[in-house]
Write a protein that holds these residues in place. Sequence first.
Motif, PDB file in Angstrom:
ATOM      1  N   GLU B 296      60.278  40.196  44.405  1.00 30.84           N
ATOM      2  CA  GLU B 296      60.473  41.478  43.592  1.00 30.84           C
ATOM      3  C   GLU B 296      61.223  41.239  42.232  1.00 30.84           C
ATOM      4  O   GLU B 296      60.852  41.943  41.211  1.00 30.84           O
ATOM      5  N   ASN B 297      62.231  40.554  42.486  1.00 33.60           N
ATOM      6  CA  ASN B 297      63.175  40.488  41.343  1.00 33.60           C
ATOM      7  C   ASN B 297      62.920  39.329  40.423  1.00 33.60           C
ATOM      8  O   ASN B 297      63.473  38.799  39.553  1.00 33.60           O
ATOM      9  N   SER B 298      61.743  38.791  40.275  1.00 34.26           N
ATOM     10  CA  SER B 298      61.167  37.661  39.477  1.00 34.26           C
ATOM     11  C   SER B 298      60.105  38.177  38.789  1.00 34.26           C
ATOM     12  O   SER B 298      59.339  38.864  39.239  1.00 34.26           O
ATOM     13  N   LEU B 299      59.925  37.491  37.415  1.00 31.47           N
ATOM     14  CA  LEU B 299      58.762  37.980  36.674  1.00 31.47           C
ATOM     15  C   LEU B 299      57.998  36.742  36.293  1.00 31.47           C
ATOM     16  O   LEU B 299      58.435  35.681  36.502  1.00 31.47           O
ATOM     17  N   CYS B 300      56.690  36.894  36.048  1.00 25.43           N
ATOM     18  CA  CYS B 300      55.841  35.814  35.408  1.00 25.43           C
ATOM     19  C   CYS B 300      55.862  36.051  34.055  1.00 25.43           C
ATOM     20  O   CYS B 300      55.595  37.087  33.397  1.00 25.43           O
ATOM     21  N   HIS B 301      55.731  34.884  33.204  1.00 23.44           N
ATOM     22  CA  HIS B 301      55.832  35.014  31.745  1.00 23.44           C
ATOM     23  C   HIS B 301      54.522  34.117  31.338  1.00 23.44           C
ATOM     24  O   HIS B 301      54.716  33.188  31.686  1.00 23.44           O
ATOM     25  N   ASP B 302      53.490  34.924  30.766  1.00 18.64           N
ATOM     26  CA  ASP B 302      52.521  34.105  30.317  1.00 18.64           C
ATOM     27  C   ASP B 302      52.774  33.206  29.122  1.00 18.64           C
ATOM     28  O   ASP B 302      53.505  33.704  27.967  1.00 18.64           O
ATOM     29  N   PHE B 303      52.528  32.021  29.104  1.00 15.99           N
ATOM     30  CA  PHE B 303      52.625  31.135  28.050  1.00 15.99           C
ATOM     31  C   PHE B 303      51.531  30.599  27.558  1.00 15.99           C
ATOM     32  O   PHE B 303      50.940  30.856  26.126  1.00 15.99           O
ATOM     33  N   ALA B 304      50.613  29.820  28.324  1.00 18.14           N
ATOM     34  CA  ALA B 304      49.390  29.180  27.941  1.00 18.14           C
ATOM     35  C   ALA B 304      48.146  29.696  29.208  1.00 18.14           C
ATOM     36  O   ALA B 304      48.601  29.568  30.188  1.00 18.14           O
ATOM     37  N   VAL B 305      47.127  29.921  28.756  1.00 16.29           N
ATOM     38  CA  VAL B 305      46.251  30.304  29.694  1.00 16.29           C
ATOM     39  C   VAL B 305      45.089  29.152  29.884  1.00 16.29           C
ATOM     40  O   VAL B 305      44.893  28.354  28.890  1.00 16.29           O
ATOM     41  N   VAL B 306      44.231  29.043  31.018  1.00 16.91           N
ATOM     42  CA  VAL B 306      43.602  27.916  31.216  1.00 16.91           C
ATOM     43  C   VAL B 306      42.412  27.813  29.943  1.00 16.91           C
ATOM     44  O   VAL B 306      42.177  28.980  29.823  1.00 16.91           O
ATOM     45  N   GLY B 307      42.206  26.696  29.366  1.00 12.26           N
ATOM     46  CA  GLY B 307      41.473  26.578  28.348  1.00 12.26           C
ATOM     47  C   GLY B 307      42.121  26.428  27.035  1.00 12.26           C
ATOM     48  O   GLY B 307      41.626  25.799  25.892  1.00 12.26           O
ATOM     49  N   ASP B 308      43.305  26.778  27.011  1.00 14.61           N
ATOM     50  CA  ASP B 308      44.123  26.678  25.835  1.00 14.61           C
ATOM     51  C   ASP B 308      44.466  25.038  25.839  1.00 14.61           C
ATOM     52  O   ASP B 308      44.359  24.349  26.529  1.00 14.61           O
ATOM     53  N   ASP B 309      44.878  24.758  24.464  1.00 15.47           N
ATOM     54  CA  ASP B 309      45.416  23.365  24.098  1.00 15.47           C
ATOM     55  C   ASP B 309      46.728  23.069  24.805  1.00 15.47           C
ATOM     56  O   ASP B 309      47.470  23.487  24.225  1.00 15.47           O
ATOM     57  N   MET B 310      46.901  22.506  26.051  1.00 19.92           N
ATOM     58  CA  MET B 310      47.956  22.408  26.795  1.00 19.92           C
ATOM     59  C   MET B 310      48.975  21.476  26.152  1.00 19.92           C
ATOM     60  O   MET B 310      50.111  21.638  26.137  1.00 19.92           O
ATOM     61  N   GLU B 311      48.452  20.364  25.534  1.00 15.05           N
ATOM     62  CA  GLU B 311      49.137  19.416  25.409  1.00 15.05           C
ATOM     63  C   GLU B 311      49.849  19.740  23.987  1.00 15.05           C
ATOM     64  O   GLU B 311      51.099  19.656  23.721  1.00 15.05           O
ATOM     65  N   ALA B 312      49.212  20.375  23.189  1.00 13.58           N
ATOM     66  CA  ALA B 312      49.865  20.995  21.812  1.00 13.58           C
ATOM     67  C   ALA B 312      50.830  21.981  22.200  1.00 13.58           C
ATOM     68  O   ALA B 312      51.903  22.082  21.600  1.00 13.58           O
ATOM     69  N   ALA B 313      50.552  22.867  23.142  1.00 13.01           N
ATOM     70  CA  ALA B 313      51.253  23.948  23.517  1.00 13.01           C
ATOM     71  C   ALA B 313      52.813  23.488  24.093  1.00 13.01           C
ATOM     72  O   ALA B 313      53.734  23.755  23.560  1.00 13.01           O
TER      73      ALA B 313
END
Lengths: 521, 521
Positions: B296-313
């Motif tokens: 309950e006391n933790s959050l998820c933060h969006d950074f990169a979604v599947v399909g994004d250029d992960m290595e560049a990110a």
Amino acid sequence: MTNKEKMNGAESLVETLLASDVDICFTNPGTSEMHFVAALDKIPGMRCVLCLFEGGVTGAADGYYRMTGKPASTLLHLAPGLGNGLANLHNAKKAHSGIVNIVGDHATYHLKYDAPLTADIEGVAGPMSHWVKTSPTSETIAADGALAVETARKSPGQIATLILPADTAWGDAHEVVTAKAPADKPRVSAETIKKTAGLLRSGKTMSLLLGGDALTEECLELAGRIVTKTGCGIYIDWFNTRLQRGAGRVQVERIPYVVDNALKVLEAAGDLVLIGAKAPVAFFAYPEKPSALMPENSLCHDFAVVGDDMEAALQALAAELDALASPPANVAEPYTPPLPTGPCSKEGIAAILANMIPENAVVIDESVTTGREFMRATAGAKPHDWLNNRGGSIGFGLPLAVGASIACPDRKVIALEGDGSAMYTIQSLWTLARENLDVTILVFANGTYNILRGELTNVGVQNPGPRAIDMLSINRPDLDWVKMATGMGVDAQKVTTHEALAQAFKAGLAHPGPYLIEVVV
Amino acid sequence: MTNKEKMNGAESLVETLLASDVDICFTNPGTSEMHFVAALDKIPGMRCVLCLFEGGVTGAADGYYRMTGKPASTLLHLAPGLGNGLANLHNAKKAHSGIVNIVGDHATYHLKYDAPLTADIEGVAGPMSHWVKTSPTSETIAADGALAVETARKSPGQIATLILPADTAWGDAHEVVTAKAPADKPRVSAETIKKTAGLLRSGKTMSLLLGGDALTEECLELAGRIVTKTGCGIYIDWFNTRLQRGAGRVQVERIPYVVDNALKVLEAAGDLVLIGAKAPVAFFAYPEKPSALMPENSLCHDFAVVGDDMEAALQALAAELDALASPPANVAEPYTPPLPTGPCSKEGIAAILANMIPENAVVIDESVTTGREFMRATAGAKPHDWLNNRGGSIGFGLPLAVGASIACPDRKVIALEGDGSAMYTIQSLWTLARENLDVTILVFANGTYNILRGELTNVGVQNPGPRAIDMLSINRPDLDWVKMATGMGVDAQKVTTHEALAQAFKAGLAHPGPYLIEVVV
């Protein structure tokens, strides 16, 4: 409706099925179905038959219905498990077999999290079901289960798919609902009977085309009396749900599978009276060939549609024609050909079947090209039932054998299988062994999708190259059916000659359990 | 677009696929696909791989995409053939694998006759496809084929299902269309990178949760540098599409499958930065247990979604954090445990894998309960790829091995299979033999759907009765894997001790083709 204390939804569903005379469940469960499994464990009365692949589950339910007229239930695991069962549900739907599918789903509140197994179960079920419902709560599942049974028991049989979310299974329930008894089968109107009698008396060239429930011994006998009285012809489709045939029964001609042959037969048949059959159509379309097979100058006349009370309809028609005292035409003479010798051939195998099919056997025919003349050759064999694939999706034979044998434990089931076809649902061998079902399997090992070789010619490829031949060949490597069968607990042997086949078939028929014979052709 | 003389629709489609760099076709054709088969025969360039069941077809396409990032094509026979392929299309969709399905249908004008194989193909395709189209004419099929390839090649990969009516295949065509090159993968915005860097510097307890394309060696190394620099944790989901791991690579902790264990791990992880992963959820719902696993006391933060250029990110994030020069954290030390002795145990098998997995192997893990600790134990094995089932429908392993091995002929593929799982798509063994694919298969024969035994306990059945135990047991009769495998042309042996397993595994790895080991556990 009964009130019970301390029941969960899964228990109320199992009790509902049992109260509604559904006492067989072909199963391939997963985690989301564990409450249902626990309920089956707790409540006695349901025979559970485990299959290792879902196509085996749904095909078995088809076979069970064909031999009992009663729906079985299935237990399947979410959308992919149902997906694996679709091909044989398609075949069952085309055969008008009633089935109650129970498909587990995630708990309703879990769906929004899109866990790995989340998918559109209703969407997967739709194309192969007459009725689909996701039961919303544990208090509604009993009523929905009864509705599913009522739907499956309609005439003709229906595919009813009931989706059981996990929380619907585990939540509290208080009801057991008994499905309403099926309505009487629809009757053909007096007007239609009179009109059809008039047609048959008109002097035009006419034939009966029978299908569905009109293929019982009793219906065929009535049809045979009408043939004698009126001089009409009598035909059936190439593929039929269940045909009662053999020595002493009225013999009927099949409309051939091959379009050109079908056209020739129908040219001679004249107008058709449709009795549980539809106007004949080609199995596939081919360039320059017709889809509808009726000659231009012939008509189809609706008499009875599938699901109607066929025996009552034929009885009334025969009475109207004053044919009830006429002897039935085309009664098959007993014919026991001598057992052939030498390397296995299609004709020789047919003679062995004609000679050896035991009285009251159930023959499941997925022999495709090898068996194209088996029916003609076995018309005078001892009386038996013959079951074809109605939907055309191969891989129906072994699963059907499971269900037919469970339906009829006192009858020998004979499954005639092409090697290509048998591979799709090969896992059914294990269930045959597990349940020690009295099934003799002949696998015709020609090492090819032979029907497709012919079809390639039909589309104009007269000299297929190695890529095409390779794509239709299944003998690189050879499949060893004896190893595969014994690996799943089914006794087996391989034969290459008629002498060996006759001996192996005799052994198989004498063996009170499954027995597989690989027949090299 | 090229103009060609004297082509039919099927030929224009095959040419279009080849022009669009789709040069593999996993096939299980039927009559309605014969013009496509004829086109494959006539036009060189397409490698056709025959499977004896459609689940093998679609699973192979998944494996091929996972190892190449390129879609393969499949060839399937109408609605039931597609139905048989649905379960592994489900798995492929969840793995974000791009696939171009070609599904034959009746000629458009034949549909109204409701021939036996007529069914709603679009309806069957829908739930497991991102894109479905029935191409109306032979002149449109090339453009539609190119569109299917473009769809499948999107990032993330998509399931494109192109329905090919028989008259669309055999009618005249004049075009070959080349699919447009895929767009660049979406980039994570500078703002998100700054914001995420700020979070990782904030002093809060933070962890990276990586998935999808972020599990390459390069991405994990960047993530490892960020861990060193910021002190954050690093996690992955339990099941992943393709994870590059082993000695010298950054090691990551899996969020456990079992809910209670996952909750404990996530309690310690703090806030999560989602990099190609979603907020963690339970695989199944259980009474009294949460679906969403985040404390309950933790959050998820969006950074990169599947399909994004992960290595560049990850590169940009590491740069923003000034972490590019930091040494990566959690680099796995080489660890070669001694080979164990005695009867096979889960721990002993894990040690043998850790000792013997060859460099650059592709490990396909469908070992279910037997293998639950295999990954932990093999973290220090020689560098390799590890592929899990993303959709949860069992029967994915052997088909995936076909596709992965065809994609990577120079790499050893190791398939770790539960016996229950392997049975669903057992026909894939034949394709492994036919193509002589370099795959070593370990089947863990515990004779039960063991995961379900545990799940039955989870739903509150502490002492299951004989009906429940029987429904989850697959050892009555025992499956003989050596017979089944050799029956389909795959060399095999059975082992019961660690010594024998190590010796058999060595032989399998040295054998340049498929080899199956039945491991009695």
